[in-house]
Design a protein around this motif. Structure first.
Motif, short mmCIF file in Angstrom:
data_model
loop_
_atom_site.label_atom_id
_atom_site.label_comp_id
_atom_site.label_asym_id
_atom_site.label_seq_id
_atom_site.Cartn_x
_atom_site.Cartn_y
_atom_site.Cartn_z
N GLU A 1 0.85 -1.19 0.00
CA GLU A 1 0.00 0.00 0.00
C GLU A 1 0.89 1.25 0.00
O GLU A 1 2.01 1.21 0.54
N GLU B 1 0.90 3.88 1.79
CA GLU B 1 1.29 4.30 3.15
C GLU B 1 2.49 3.50 3.64
O GLU B 1 3.39 4.03 4.30
N ILE B 2 2.52 2.22 3.31
CA ILE B 2 3.64 1.36 3.71
C ILE B 2 4.90 1.76 2.94
O ILE B 2 5.99 1.80 3.50
N GLU B 3 4.74 2.08 1.66
CA GLU B 3 5.89 2.51 0.87
C GLU B 3 6.52 3.77 1.46
O GLU B 3 7.74 3.89 1.51
N VAL B 4 5.69 4.70 1.92
CA VAL B 4 6.20 5.93 2.54
C VAL B 4 7.01 5.58 3.79
O VAL B 4 8.11 6.10 4.01
N ARG B 5 6.50 4.67 4.61
CA ARG B 5 7.22 4.26 5.82
C ARG B 5 8.52 3.53 5.47
O ARG B 5 9.54 3.72 6.14
#
Length: 83
Positions: free
Chosen positions: A5, A7-11
């Motif tokens: 997702e 959001e996970i890529e950003v993290r």
């Protein structure tokens, strides 16, 4: 090809940027291995790194990791600061 997702890529990018260079290569290599076919290209795009970086990290992992860290990260002489 979307594995994670947004959001996970950003993290993942934030964690990647917080690591030392050698640790970055190894982290990227492990993430790419987890994904299998197409993983290297995907992780290179997500982490904004060269696929060659991931290949070098794979080589380091295959060669084996030392039992002890190669260099100290925290300064000697004081306790870890708690936030």
């Amino acid at each position: 090809m979307d594995f994670y997702e947004p959001e996970i890529e950003v993290r993942m990018r934030a964690v990647y940027r917080s690591l030392r260079e050698q640790d970055r290569r190894r982290y990227a290599a492990i993430e790419a291995e987890k994904l299998g076919h197409g993983g290297t290209a995907y992780i290179a795009r997500v982490l904004r790194c060269d696929p060659a970086t991931i290949r070098v990290g794979r080589g380091e992992l295959e060669a084996g990791l030392p039992e002890q860290p190669t260099e100290q990260v925290r300064q000697k002489g004081g306790p870890a600061k708690l936030s």
